[in-house]
Design a protein around this motif. Structure first.
Motif, PDB file in Angstrom:
ATOM      1  N   GLN A   1       2.545   1.616  -3.455  1.00  0.00           N
ATOM      2  CA  GLN A   1       1.618   2.122  -4.469  1.00  0.00           C
ATOM      3  C   GLN A   1       1.398   3.624  -4.294  1.00  0.00           C
ATOM      4  OE1 GLN A   1      -2.180   0.131  -4.670  1.00  0.00           O
ATOM      5  NE2 GLN A   1      -2.947   1.504  -6.254  1.00  0.00           N
ATOM      6  N   ARG A   2       1.178   4.050  -3.065  1.00  0.00           N
ATOM      7  CA  ARG A   2       0.942   5.474  -2.793  1.00  0.00           C
ATOM      8  C   ARG A   2       2.167   6.309  -3.167  1.00  0.00           C
ATOM      9  NH1 ARG A   2      -1.877   9.752  -3.057  1.00  0.00           N
ATOM     10  NH2 ARG A   2      -1.651  11.209  -1.353  1.00  0.00           N
TER      11      ARG A   2
ATOM     12  N   THR B   1       4.927   9.766  -9.691  1.00  0.00           N
ATOM     13  CA  THR B   1       4.620   9.911 -11.121  1.00  0.00           C
ATOM     14  C   THR B   1       3.956  11.251 -11.447  1.00  0.00           C
ATOM     15  OG1 THR B   1       2.520   8.722 -10.887  1.00  0.00           O
ATOM     16  CG2 THR B   1       4.449   7.431 -11.567  1.00  0.00           C
ATOM     17  N   ARG B   2       3.611  12.027 -10.448  1.00  0.00           N
ATOM     18  CA  ARG B   2       3.088  13.379 -10.688  1.00  0.00           C
ATOM     19  C   ARG B   2       4.190  14.343 -11.129  1.00  0.00           C
ATOM     20  NH1 ARG B   2      -0.868  14.366  -5.458  1.00  0.00           N
ATOM     21  NH2 ARG B   2      -2.266  12.604  -5.844  1.00  0.00           N
TER      22      ARG B   2
ATOM     23  N   GLY C   1       5.936  13.249  -3.536  1.00  0.00           N
ATOM     24  CA  GLY C   1       6.168  11.899  -3.037  1.00  0.00           C
ATOM     25  C   GLY C   1       7.508  11.685  -2.360  1.00  0.00           C
TER      26      GLY C   1
ATOM     27  N   GLU D   1       0.829  -1.206   0.000  1.00  0.00           N
ATOM     28  CA  GLU D   1       0.000   0.000   0.000  1.00  0.00           C
ATOM     29  C   GLU D   1       0.866   1.260   0.000  1.00  0.00           C
ATOM     30  OE1 GLU D   1      -0.511  -2.331   2.593  1.00  0.00           O
ATOM     31  OE2 GLU D   1      -2.155  -3.393   1.613  1.00  0.00           O
TER      32      GLU D   1
ATOM     33  N   GLN E   1       4.566   5.609  -5.280  1.00  0.00           N
ATOM     34  CA  GLN E   1       4.775   5.622  -6.723  1.00  0.00           C
ATOM     35  C   GLN E   1       3.728   6.478  -7.435  1.00  0.00           C
ATOM     36  OE1 GLN E   1       5.342   1.415  -7.676  1.00  0.00           O
ATOM     37  NE2 GLN E   1       7.556   1.722  -7.559  1.00  0.00           N
ATOM     38  N   GLU E   2       2.504   6.479  -6.930  1.00  0.00           N
ATOM     39  CA  GLU E   2       1.476   7.356  -7.508  1.00  0.00           C
ATOM     40  C   GLU E   2       1.892   8.820  -7.366  1.00  0.00           C
ATOM     41  OE1 GLU E   2      -2.206   6.397  -5.540  1.00  0.00           O
ATOM     42  OE2 GLU E   2      -2.422   4.507  -6.638  1.00  0.00           O
ATOM     43  N   LEU E   3       2.400   9.185  -6.203  1.00  0.00           N
ATOM     44  CA  LEU E   3       2.834  10.564  -5.982  1.00  0.00           C
ATOM     45  C   LEU E   3       4.039  10.916  -6.849  1.00  0.00           C
ATOM     46  CD1 LEU E   3       2.430  10.803  -2.100  1.00  0.00           C
ATOM     47  CD2 LEU E   3       1.051  11.984  -3.827  1.00  0.00           C
TER      48      LEU E   3
END
Length: 177
Positions: free
Chosen positions: A58-59, A65-66, A99, A55, A61-63
């Motif tokens: 994922q969080r 990629t911004r 991130g 979790e 990596q999501e940040l």
């Protein structure tokens, strides 16, 4: 601990965390050669840190990629080209990236320059500086306190800050299991 103890515990760390140790060597060589990172590199740092925490991975990596590659390249190039005397500026620059917390910034700095930096971790903090400070541990100012203590210990034993960091981490892990 003396120098032999630090070296022994550091080797135990590398053996126990084989994937992380190998990935650290790869990323370290890449960061030192390029003196700048990409979004893909930030993703790899997040994977290294959160490999066993899906979790959080994922969080993070999501940040990450911004960020655009251009922004990451510009900020990391600027940060990594500074002399060590600018540690606070370095960490503050890196944490302007989406991130990238002080913890992930410490990993970037450690992989880039393991002689001078260690990873920002509560276990290592306790081993060198004692109890967690009130108000929270993971601030840029506290990271400066940690790297100062790591460097002092490393200099005393003629070792890298990362060797001290890994040894303290592994010894504490073994003592709690």
């Amino acid at each position: 601990m003396d120098k032999a103890d630090y070296l022994m515990w550091s080797r135990k760390y590398d053996k126990a965390y084989g994937w992380q140790a190998q990935r650290e060597r790869e990323l370290s060589a890449k960061f030192q050669k390029n003196k700048a990172l990409s979004v893909k590199d930030l993703m790899a740092v997040a994977e290294w840190k959160f490999k066993d925490e899906p979790e959080k991975l994922q969080r993070a990596q999501e940040l990450v990629t911004r960020n655009t590659d251009e922004k990451v390249q510009r900020i990391t190039s600027q940060s990594l080209s500074l002399p060590n005397a600018d540690d606070l500026y370095r960490i503050n620059c890196l944490t302007t990236l989406e991130g990238i917390s002080p913890i992930l910034a410490s990993i970037i700095l450690t992989f880039f320059d393991p002689t001078s930096y260690g990873i920002f971790d509560q276990t290592v903090w306790k081993g060198l500086l004692g109890n967690t400070p009130p108000g929270g541990l993971y601030t840029p100012q506290n990271y400066l306190r940690l790297i100062s203590a790591l460097r002092k210990t490393a200099t005393k034993h003629n070792l890298s800050a990362r060797t001290i960091d890994k040894a303290l981490y592994k010894k504490a892990q073994d003592q709690t299991t």
